[in-house]
Design an enzyme around this catalytic site. Structure first.
Site, PDB file in Angstrom:
ATOM      1  N   ASN A  63      31.578  45.897  40.760  1.00  0.00           N
ATOM      2  CA  ASN A  63      32.712  46.037  41.693  1.00  0.00           C
ATOM      3  C   ASN A  63      31.903  46.681  42.973  1.00  0.00           C
ATOM      4  O   ASN A  63      30.391  46.545  42.990  1.00  0.00           O
ATOM      5  CB  ASN A  63      33.741  46.919  41.544  1.00  0.00           C
ATOM      6  N   ARG A  64      32.571  47.057  44.060  1.00  0.00           N
ATOM      7  CA  ARG A  64      31.726  47.281  45.211  1.00  0.00           C
ATOM      8  C   ARG A  64      31.441  48.537  45.758  1.00  0.00           C
ATOM      9  O   ARG A  64      32.257  49.629  45.152  1.00  0.00           O
ATOM     10  CB  ARG A  64      33.060  46.782  46.293  1.00  0.00           C
ATOM     11  N   HIS A  98      28.791  44.018  42.674  1.00  0.00           N
ATOM     12  CA  HIS A  98      28.432  43.509  41.048  1.00  0.00           C
ATOM     13  C   HIS A  98      26.816  43.813  41.167  1.00  0.00           C
ATOM     14  O   HIS A  98      26.005  42.847  40.491  1.00  0.00           O
ATOM     15  CB  HIS A  98      28.914  42.291  40.782  1.00  0.00           C
ATOM     16  N   HIS A 139      32.306  40.369  32.711  1.00  0.00           N
ATOM     17  CA  HIS A 139      33.169  39.888  33.870  1.00  0.00           C
ATOM     18  C   HIS A 139      33.619  38.365  33.408  1.00  0.00           C
ATOM     19  O   HIS A 139      33.471  37.105  34.055  1.00  0.00           O
ATOM     20  CB  HIS A 139      32.287  39.646  35.077  1.00  0.00           C
ATOM     21  N   SER A 140      34.183  38.254  32.021  1.00  0.00           N
ATOM     22  CA  SER A 140      34.722  36.928  31.512  1.00  0.00           C
ATOM     23  C   SER A 140      35.985  36.717  32.413  1.00  0.00           C
ATOM     24  O   SER A 140      36.947  37.607  32.773  1.00  0.00           O
ATOM     25  CB  SER A 140      34.960  37.090  29.954  1.00  0.00           C
ATOM     26  N   ASP A 169      43.539  41.931  43.236  1.00  0.00           N
ATOM     27  CA  ASP A 169      42.219  42.035  42.840  1.00  0.00           C
ATOM     28  C   ASP A 169      42.010  43.716  43.211  1.00  0.00           C
ATOM     29  O   ASP A 169      41.403  44.130  44.205  1.00  0.00           O
ATOM     30  CB  ASP A 169      41.311  41.317  43.987  1.00  0.00           C
ATOM     31  N   GLN A 194      39.732  46.608  36.531  1.00  0.00           N
ATOM     32  CA  GLN A 194      39.984  45.822  37.800  1.00  0.00           C
ATOM     33  C   GLN A 194      40.892  44.698  37.166  1.00  0.00           C
ATOM     34  O   GLN A 194      40.309  44.039  36.351  1.00  0.00           O
ATOM     35  CB  GLN A 194      38.623  45.423  38.491  1.00  0.00           C
ATOM     36  N   GLU A 240      38.532  43.699  34.163  1.00  0.00           N
ATOM     37  CA  GLU A 240      37.244  44.306  34.023  1.00  0.00           C
ATOM     38  C   GLU A 240      37.166  45.864  33.904  1.00  0.00           C
ATOM     39  O   GLU A 240      37.788  46.563  34.752  1.00  0.00           O
ATOM     40  CB  GLU A 240      36.488  44.125  35.294  1.00  0.00           C
TER      41      GLU A 240
HETATM   42  C1  BGC Z   1      35.950  41.160  42.376  1.00  0.00           C
HETATM   43  C2  BGC Z   1      36.572  39.830  43.090  1.00  0.00           C
HETATM   44  C3  BGC Z   1      35.274  38.847  43.177  1.00  0.00           C
HETATM   45  C4  BGC Z   1      35.190  38.453  41.747  1.00  0.00           C
HETATM   46  C5  BGC Z   1      34.034  37.556  41.736  1.00  0.00           C
HETATM   47  C6  BGC Z   1      35.714  40.467  41.178  1.00  0.00           C
HETATM   48  O1  BGC Z   1      35.524  41.416  40.217  1.00  0.00           O
HETATM   49  O2  BGC Z   1      37.073  42.054  42.227  1.00  0.00           O
HETATM   50  O3  BGC Z   1      36.772  40.157  44.395  1.00  0.00           O
HETATM   51  O4  BGC Z   1      35.753  37.669  43.827  1.00  0.00           O
HETATM   52  O5  BGC Z   1      34.900  39.433  41.042  1.00  0.00           O
HETATM   53  O6  BGC Z   1      32.834  38.003  42.533  1.00  0.00           O
END
Ligand code: BGC
Length: 379
Positions: free
Chosen positions: A104-105, A130, A204-205, A276, A315, A343
């Protein structure tokens, strides 16, 4: 000898060809290709006694294929992705990948820890996403397969050097993927460090329980064990508030189709547009055992996926940024909302949010986390 996937052969036929199955299941290893840096990449095929099969590559720990039975026993691949390594090397929105160091961010790719400010790559608008430009999804993991009477699996190891992608400390990471005879896919994450660093590992599947390429996921019925979620700003960074889902399109406490409210006029749904967001999971127990997080049901096939986790957050991403430009397995065009991700993780931007559960791992501590995806059918 390098074996190239032949797109004319169906995924299921390839599994049959590759899996030297003992009666109950097994693990096999094949060559998948070579990275741009010349590293050899393998693919591992795992199978259980019910026909469930999983293909994983050591490049990014990516889950390539997941065959799951439906209510009539028919097996379909329920994850999005590509047929060949090239697809993953060229452009992938983290299809099937292991994410680290930070899933995540992180706002503006910056955080301050023990008085020192660290700068990370900003690879998602103004933010870090990520793990950065070359996160754990883009490295070749060291993989050791195992077979037990009731399960088969892979132990994936990667040592991330100090300063990799700007993160402090050498991080030794071990992730175990286990496919059990109870149709569970279990992820066990552990890590140690020699300097304090943020860690937030996840998988991240992207799923479509009707089968990969079978249209959008809006009819999937979702239940989330979350009374609250973390609202975000326009760059998808949490504001810091833990907001009640009551009376909002984020209330999935009762089973609700993803599409039921996704296009409602709610400011939080405008950014994706769609879901999201991080959900704050309701927790019971001591935090060491996975607790119920989510259930997803696909009415046409009867497939059910339940998620249990030790993580505090989930997420839920409804595949909003898939826009028809990516051509996946067997040439399928991935249009908006053709897959969803769930996630399990800590909350986004935790290193900058003192009010969120901490993601800082210190020397002498051990990072541990467990998530279970359990597959079943409902008539
Ligand atoms: C994020 C999205 C993103 C995606 C692919 C997700 O975990 O929350 O915003 O576009 O991953 O990168």
């Amino acid at each position: 000898m390098q074996r190239v996937l032949d797109p004319r052969v169906s995924g299921w036929a390839m599994i049959l060809a590759w899996t030297v199955a003992c009666a109950g299941g097994g693990v096999t290893r094949e060559r998948f290709g070579t990275t741009d840096c010349g590293e050899a990449v393998s693919v591992f095929t795992l199978k259980n006694a019910h026909g469930m099969a999983l293909r994983v590559t050591d490049y990014g720990g990516i889950i390539l294929t997941l065959l799951v039975p439906d209510k009539n026993g028919r097996l379909d691949d329920v994850v999005l992705g590509y047929d060949s390594l090239t697809g993953y090397l060229r452009s992938s929105p983290y299809f099937g990948a292991l994410i680290g160091r930070y899933g995540n961010r992180i706002a503006h790719g910056r955080f301050t820890l023990d008085g020192k400010t660290y700068t990370l790559a900003t690879n998602n608008g103004p933010n870090h996403l990520h793990g950065g430009l070359r996160g754990f999804d883009k490295v070749v993991w060291d993989v050791a397969p195992f077979e037990h009477p009731d399960s088969v699996g892979l132990v994936l190891r990667y040592t991330s050097p100090n300063d990799e992608e700007g993160y402090p400390g050498t991080l030794r990471t071990t992730v175990t993927y286990t496919l059990t005879s109870a149709n569970e896919l279990v992820f066990d994450y552990s890590a140690t460090t020699d300097r304090a660093t943020p860690v937030n590992l996840t998988q991240h599947s992207y799923f479509n329980l009707a089968g990969d390429g079978k249209g959008d996921i809006l009819g999937h019925v979702v239940t989330l064990n979350a009374d609250r979620f973390t609202p975000v700003d326009s760059t998808l960074i949490p504001t810091g508030e833990l907001k009640s889902v009551a009376g909002t399109p984020f209330d999935f406490r009762k089973p609700t189709p993803i599409g039921a409210r996704i296009d409602q006029d709610d400011v939080q749904l405008r950014y994706g547009p769609g879901y999201d967001h991080n959900f704050v999971l309701n927790k019971s127990g001591d935090g060491h055992e996975p607790t119920f997080a989510a259930r997803v049901y696909e009415p046409a096939t009867g497939r059910v996926m339940e998620i249990y986790t030790t993580e505090p957050g989930l997420q839920f991403y409804s595949g909003n940024f898939l826009d028809g430009t990516l051509h996946g397995k067997k040439g399928v065009v991935y249009r908006r909302r053709y897959g969803f991700a769930m996630e399990t993780q800590h909350f986004p931007d935790s290193p900058n949010k003192p009010g969120f559960p901490s993601t800082i791992l210190r020397p002498a501590e051990q990072y541990r986390s467990r998530t279970i995806y359990k597959f079943a059918v409902q008539p």
